[in-house]
Scaffold this motif. Sequence first.
Motif, PDB file in Angstrom:
ATOM      1  N   GLY A 114     -11.029  -2.012  -2.185  1.00 55.89           N
ATOM      2  CA  GLY A 114     -10.603  -0.593  -2.296  1.00 55.89           C
ATOM      3  C   GLY A 114     -11.854   0.413  -2.088  1.00 55.89           C
ATOM      4  N   TYR A 145       0.814  -1.236   0.188  1.00 55.24           N
ATOM      5  CA  TYR A 145      -0.100  -0.003  -0.153  1.00 55.24           C
ATOM      6  C   TYR A 145       0.939   1.113  -0.035  1.00 55.24           C
ATOM      7  N   TRP A 167      -6.162  -1.881  -6.744  1.00 54.35           N
ATOM      8  CA  TRP A 167      -7.205  -0.858  -6.650  1.00 54.35           C
ATOM      9  C   TRP A 167      -6.571   0.545  -6.562  1.00 54.35           C
ATOM     10  N   GLU A 168      -7.010   1.709  -6.839  1.00 58.10           N
ATOM     11  CA  GLU A 168      -6.396   2.772  -6.456  1.00 58.10           C
ATOM     12  C   GLU A 168      -7.828   3.967  -6.162  1.00 58.10           C
ATOM     13  N   ARG A 169      -7.349   4.760  -5.154  1.00 63.62           N
ATOM     14  CA  ARG A 169      -8.229   5.726  -4.501  1.00 63.62           C
ATOM     15  C   ARG A 169      -7.764   7.064  -4.300  1.00 63.62           C
ATOM     16  N   ILE A 218     -10.288   3.025   3.721  1.00 65.08           N
ATOM     17  CA  ILE A 218     -10.513   2.308   2.615  1.00 65.08           C
ATOM     18  C   ILE A 218     -10.525   0.718   2.858  1.00 65.08           C
ATOM     19  N   ALA A 240      -3.130   0.127  -3.856  1.00 73.61           N
ATOM     20  CA  ALA A 240      -2.736  -1.463  -3.442  1.00 73.61           C
ATOM     21  C   ALA A 240      -1.957  -2.137  -4.448  1.00 73.61           C
ATOM     22  N   ARG A 279     -14.414   2.551  -0.378  1.00 72.21           N
ATOM     23  CA  ARG A 279     -14.362   3.621   0.468  1.00 72.21           C
ATOM     24  C   ARG A 279     -15.361   3.459   1.739  1.00 72.21           C
TER      25      ARG A 279
END
Length: 406
Positions: free
Chosen positions: A243, A183, A204-206, A238, A194, A245
């Motif tokens: 991923g 992370y 995933w991406e946030r 998260i 991640a 939220r």
Amino acid sequence: MLSRRHLLAGAGVSLVGTLGGRVLADRSSSSPFDWPMTRYDPAGTGYNPDASGPKDGVEVAWLRDTESPMHGLTAPILVGETLYGVGRQDLVAFDRDTGEIRFTREGQYWSSPARADATAYRSDTLAVSSYEGVYGLSAGGGYELLGRSVGTERWHAPGEDTGNWSGSPAREPSPVAADGTVYATVPDTDRVVAIDASSGRVRWERTVGSALSSGVHRPAVRDGTVYASAYSGDVAAIDAETGERRWSVAPELVEGDHRRYREFHPPTATAEGLVVPHRIGVSLLEPTDGSVRWEYTHGGNATDGSAAVADGTVFVTDGDGSLHAIDLESGDRAWTADYGPDTDPVVADGVVYLGYQYGELAAIDAETGERRFTYEGSIYFSQPIVGDGVLYVLDGEGLLALEEAS
């Protein structure tokens, strides 16, 4: 005691061996005294309950200079018998007991590494951030062929060259590793990713906070949740696997329009809640919804630094001359001790250790706040780490190991 120059002899011994031209890099052995990432664990507590360091005075166990300077805001890590440090131009692996350099690999890596399980390889992956994104490196170092490293870099995750390279110290937020996943924050962005530790595939991406924020700190991971705070004062939780939220908040920490006080620092995840330092104090947020459980105001001017948490106590510097010990459950002050700069405390066996880049390494009793010793043998110290009775710290020229004075 061996001198720096004496210890320089024999540098460059590799961790890996060869058999029939093939490189063998066995998975790193681990021990209770490992310090496998900055702040010790994915939660960011800065506390290893099994480790111990010098308490009443120190002497040099060994020193090891490196060819390139090790200046920066990065800390070393310890995995089994090997210490890893990141300098301005390379990753260096050291023998834990002697300081002998096992290998050096060139690269513009700009954070402390984090050791991650990589099932696709016989050795672990070291995740490290750079201006160009996040890299997965072989913990065995790969090998050198005709003066070039081969097999060191396993993958490169999202990021791009920001054009910000300079000779300044490394300072990107360090990645966190947990359960085969890395992370990390994408450098100079408001995004957390991640990454699969073996392949580098982005799971995933946030975005955290506003898309116009100036960046996100090192995340903290606990009980299947990734917590991230932004300079803007936003905090998000998260789901570590999907991923998704879970919540996002931007709590007001003081009355009025003093938004500058909402400049949050890196979080620390605990069973009681999420500890988030900021410019004038510390907040404890509920892990379920991000609501403020208590607020501790120290009245300082902290522009950097994270909180260590050990045995129910929060330790944080205020940037204005003091280290504060705060009861984790109630938010009440336990004690304050003199310590000037913003920094990142670490704790082991009842002692709080603090290192600062302008020449002071201090040990403070975690129960009373009494200063146990001060070491000023260098003009620069990184954040220290603690092993089996030994304190390890980058001192500008290389790596320094300190043990209890005889």
